[in-house]
Design a protein around this motif. Sequence first.
Motif, PDB file in Angstrom:
ATOM      1  N   ILE A  44     -23.086  24.110  64.677  1.00  0.00           N
ATOM      2  CA  ILE A  44     -23.131  22.648  64.758  1.00  0.00           C
ATOM      3  C   ILE A  44     -22.189  22.140  65.836  1.00  0.00           C
ATOM      4  N   MET A  45     -20.964  22.703  65.872  1.00  0.00           N
ATOM      5  CA  MET A  45     -20.007  22.314  66.900  1.00  0.00           C
ATOM      6  C   MET A  45     -20.539  22.626  68.297  1.00  0.00           C
ATOM      7  N   MET A  51     -24.463  18.686  73.592  1.00  0.00           N
ATOM      8  CA  MET A  51     -25.169  17.412  73.751  1.00  0.00           C
ATOM      9  C   MET A  51     -24.239  16.332  74.293  1.00  0.00           C
ATOM     10  N   VAL A  52     -22.990  16.331  73.821  1.00  0.00           N
ATOM     11  CA  VAL A  52     -22.029  15.337  74.311  1.00  0.00           C
ATOM     12  C   VAL A  52     -21.776  15.542  75.798  1.00  0.00           C
ATOM     13  N   PHE A  53     -21.546  16.780  76.212  1.00  0.00           N
ATOM     14  CA  PHE A  53     -21.321  17.056  77.630  1.00  0.00           C
ATOM     15  C   PHE A  53     -22.565  16.751  78.452  1.00  0.00           C
ATOM     16  N   ALA A  57     -22.771  14.278  81.574  1.00  0.00           N
ATOM     17  CA  ALA A  57     -23.301  14.698  82.870  1.00  0.00           C
ATOM     18  C   ALA A  57     -24.375  13.742  83.364  1.00  0.00           C
ATOM     19  N   ARG A  58     -25.241  13.306  82.463  1.00  0.00           N
ATOM     20  CA  ARG A  58     -26.281  12.360  82.850  1.00  0.00           C
ATOM     21  C   ARG A  58     -25.685  11.033  83.303  1.00  0.00           C
ATOM     22  N   LEU A 182     -19.817  22.780  83.007  1.00  0.00           N
ATOM     23  CA  LEU A 182     -19.229  23.959  82.367  1.00  0.00           C
ATOM     24  C   LEU A 182     -19.146  23.766  80.857  1.00  0.00           C
ATOM     25  N   GLY A 183     -18.897  22.532  80.433  1.00  0.00           N
ATOM     26  CA  GLY A 183     -18.844  22.231  79.008  1.00  0.00           C
ATOM     27  C   GLY A 183     -20.195  22.424  78.345  1.00  0.00           C
TER      28      GLY A 183
END
Length: 293
Positions: A44-45, A51-53, A57-58, A182-183
């Motif tokens: 999950i993490m 998804m957060v990174f 990026a977007r 990279l994240g």
Amino acid sequence: MTEGITPNLRGAALMTLAMAGFAVEDLFIRKASAHVPVGQVMAIMGFGGAMVFALMARAARESVFPRVFLSSAMLVRSGFEIAGRLFYSLAIALTSMPTTVAILQATPLVVLAGAALIFGEKVGWRRWSAVAVGFLGVMIVLRPGLDGFSPMSLLAVAGMAGFAGRDLATRAAPKTMSNRQLGILGFSMLGIAGLIVLSFTGGAHWPDPTGAGLILGATLFGLLGYNALTAAMRTGEVSAVTPFRYTRLVFAMILAVIFLAERPDHLTLLGSAIIVASGLYTLIRARKGATAA
């Protein structure tokens, strides 16, 4: 002179921030694992952090999946990332935690050797000695028993080697890749490692509200720590930055006192002081080297 010193100072600060984030992340994971399996927490993490990174990026108009992800250097990095996460998690589950963490603290020594052999960084005997003394401090703090050298401890050794390889590969990552990209890659590998762990342990289930909140907290601090770690490994000399990984023990000790009612004994305090002194001395040597240059 300032140009030579500033990157090392910035890298040391970023590494310290990363270790603080990871220490808090560990606290949340420890509590979350009482509600859901560790592999599920990792999955999950990992995918949540990716998804957060990706959203970051977007927002920065960067590619979410650049072609460089498939380059040989990044495939090597991804392989090391998965190996580190996978074997370290299995070691936590199957062997004593103090022994596993003690072995993990050898990572800076492996990274330093790799930086000298692969990147040609100059590492004098004083810095080699300081890092070795810091490792001795880790051993004093953790005091692994004789069972720490059982065959099962090779899982922790494999995890440590994976993390060291990941850090060195991060250094070799193309400069065109942002920390956000990279994240994405790193957290995706964490998610894959979690799925692999679950394939061995099983038992995944929907987390209760408390478990979900703890996983969310672990993810947020994991994002902070990972972003700072990636930036640190791309700033300054690897040999000057990596000793500050030892500060993770100091932060963990403070959190244990406050949230787990675990008070460190005299040997733990002594070992922690040695670790901090070793990191500071290594930075001082790096600054003197930059000044002399």
